[in-house]
Motif scaffolding. Structure first.
Motif, PDB file in Angstrom:
ATOM      1  N   VAL A  32     -36.987  36.175 -28.097  1.00 31.38           N
ATOM      2  CA  VAL A  32     -36.292  37.008 -27.116  1.00 31.38           C
ATOM      3  C   VAL A  32     -36.466  36.396 -25.729  1.00 31.38           C
ATOM      4  CG1 VAL A  32     -36.545  39.110 -28.483  1.00 31.38           C
ATOM      5  CG2 VAL A  32     -38.295  38.529 -26.808  1.00 31.38           C
ATOM      6  N   PRO A  33     -35.522  36.649 -24.824  1.00 29.06           N
ATOM      7  CA  PRO A  33     -35.640  36.033 -23.499  1.00 29.06           C
ATOM      8  C   PRO A  33     -36.736  36.685 -22.651  1.00 29.06           C
ATOM      9  CG  PRO A  33     -33.724  37.445 -23.566  1.00 29.06           C
ATOM     10  CD  PRO A  33     -34.290  37.417 -24.959  1.00 29.06           C
ATOM     11  N   ASN A  34     -37.297  35.900 -21.774  1.00 34.37           N
ATOM     12  CA  ASN A  34     -38.244  36.409 -20.797  1.00 34.37           C
ATOM     13  C   ASN A  34     -37.463  37.273 -19.814  1.00 34.37           C
ATOM     14  OD1 ASN A  34     -39.579  36.226 -18.039  1.00 34.37           O
ATOM     15  ND2 ASN A  34     -41.187  35.424 -19.375  1.00 34.37           N
ATOM     16  N   PRO A  35     -38.008  38.424 -19.412  1.00 33.00           N
ATOM     17  CA  PRO A  35     -37.282  39.291 -18.462  1.00 33.00           C
ATOM     18  C   PRO A  35     -36.865  38.588 -17.175  1.00 33.00           C
ATOM     19  CG  PRO A  35     -39.175  40.445 -19.373  1.00 33.00           C
ATOM     20  CD  PRO A  35     -39.268  39.016 -19.848  1.00 33.00           C
ATOM     21  N   LYS A  36     -37.604  37.573 -16.750  1.00 31.19           N
ATOM     22  CA  LYS A  36     -37.250  36.846 -15.529  1.00 31.19           C
ATOM     23  C   LYS A  36     -35.992  35.997 -15.701  1.00 31.19           C
ATOM     24  CE  LYS A  36     -41.969  36.359 -13.799  1.00 31.19           C
ATOM     25  NZ  LYS A  36     -43.000  35.391 -13.423  1.00 31.19           N
ATOM     26  N   THR A  38     -33.290  37.011 -17.909  1.00 33.18           N
ATOM     27  CA  THR A  38     -32.160  37.739 -18.488  1.00 33.18           C
ATOM     28  C   THR A  38     -30.935  37.766 -17.574  1.00 33.18           C
ATOM     29  OG1 THR A  38     -33.106  39.840 -17.753  1.00 33.18           O
ATOM     30  CG2 THR A  38     -33.562  39.153 -20.030  1.00 33.18           C
ATOM     31  N   HIS A  39     -31.113  37.573 -16.278  1.00 31.02           N
ATOM     32  CA  HIS A  39     -29.946  37.512 -15.389  1.00 31.02           C
ATOM     33  C   HIS A  39     -29.168  36.202 -15.585  1.00 31.02           C
ATOM     34  CE1 HIS A  39     -32.894  35.246 -13.070  1.00 31.02           C
ATOM     35  NE2 HIS A  39     -31.905  34.779 -12.310  1.00 31.02           N
ATOM     36  N   ASP A  42     -29.165  36.608 -21.518  1.00 32.31           N
ATOM     37  CA  ASP A  42     -29.849  37.790 -22.043  1.00 32.31           C
ATOM     38  C   ASP A  42     -29.964  37.819 -23.563  1.00 32.31           C
ATOM     39  OD1 ASP A  42     -27.215  38.268 -22.649  1.00 32.31           O
ATOM     40  OD2 ASP A  42     -27.146  40.260 -21.751  1.00 32.31           O
ATOM     41  N   GLU A  73     -44.051  34.545 -27.950  1.00 38.69           N
ATOM     42  CA  GLU A  73     -44.037  35.549 -26.892  1.00 38.69           C
ATOM     43  C   GLU A  73     -43.108  35.064 -25.782  1.00 38.69           C
ATOM     44  OE1 GLU A  73     -48.104  35.757 -25.688  1.00 38.69           O
ATOM     45  OE2 GLU A  73     -48.760  36.533 -27.635  1.00 38.69           O
ATOM     46  N   PRO A  74     -42.277  35.941 -25.250  1.00 34.84           N
ATOM     47  CA  PRO A  74     -41.333  35.513 -24.206  1.00 34.84           C
ATOM     48  C   PRO A  74     -42.021  35.352 -22.859  1.00 34.84           C
ATOM     49  CG  PRO A  74     -41.073  37.836 -24.616  1.00 34.84           C
ATOM     50  CD  PRO A  74     -42.097  37.339 -25.600  1.00 34.84           C
ATOM     51  N   ARG A  75     -42.933  34.390 -22.789  1.00 39.20           N
ATOM     52  CA  ARG A  75     -43.716  34.161 -21.581  1.00 39.20           C
ATOM     53  C   ARG A  75     -43.366  32.792 -21.018  1.00 39.20           C
ATOM     54  NH1 ARG A  75     -48.876  32.103 -20.572  1.00 39.20           N
ATOM     55  NH2 ARG A  75     -49.251  31.678 -22.762  1.00 39.20           N
ATOM     56  N   ASP A 112     -45.235  33.141 -15.638  1.00 41.32           N
ATOM     57  CA  ASP A 112     -45.862  34.458 -15.752  1.00 41.32           C
ATOM     58  C   ASP A 112     -47.330  34.404 -15.408  1.00 41.32           C
ATOM     59  OD1 ASP A 112     -43.464  35.594 -16.597  1.00 41.32           O
ATOM     60  OD2 ASP A 112     -43.865  35.117 -18.677  1.00 41.32           O
TER      61      ASP A 112
END
Length: 112
Positions: A32-36, A38-39, A42, A73-75, A112
């Motif tokens: 899954v993508p890292n939240p940083k 997703t812009h 995604d 882990e999406p880190r 991160d």
């Protein structure tokens, strides 16, 4: 791209024999993508393979896959620079040297 360094992704490779030819197959492993990020994207994100994992990842005899679980882990383990390019090149039909041209300023995304 990682700031000031190359990037390595986790993947699998296999050579096998079809009825006629030797076939080379590969797959990029994603998470899954890292939240940083997703812009920017995604959906799935390639698993980044840190240098400490190179030898065990490439060791064909290694059966201890649990040691790689932290990689999924999406880190972000390093700073990245994201440079916008024309969305026209998001389709495989539309590939040429223009896909390397920036259309905006690079963005620094911190680990991160």
């Amino acid at each position: 791209k990682p700031v000031d360094q190359a990037i390595s992704f986790a993947g699998l490779f296999r050579e096998w024999q079809s009825k006629k030819d030797v076939v080379y197959s590969c797959a990029l492993i994603v998470t899954v993508p890292n939240p940083k990020l997703t812009h920017i994207h995604d959906k799935s994100f390639p698993v980044i393979l840190e240098q400490a994992f190179f030898d065990p990842w490439l060791d064909r005899k290694n059966q201890h896959t649990e040691r790689f679980e932290t990689l999924y882990e999406p880190r972000l383990r390093t700073d990245f620079t994201a440079t916008p390019t024309d969305p026209f090149y998001n389709h495989p039909r539309n590939k040429n040297s223009g896909c390397l041209e920036a259309i905006g300023e690079p963005e620094l995304i911190h680990a991160d």
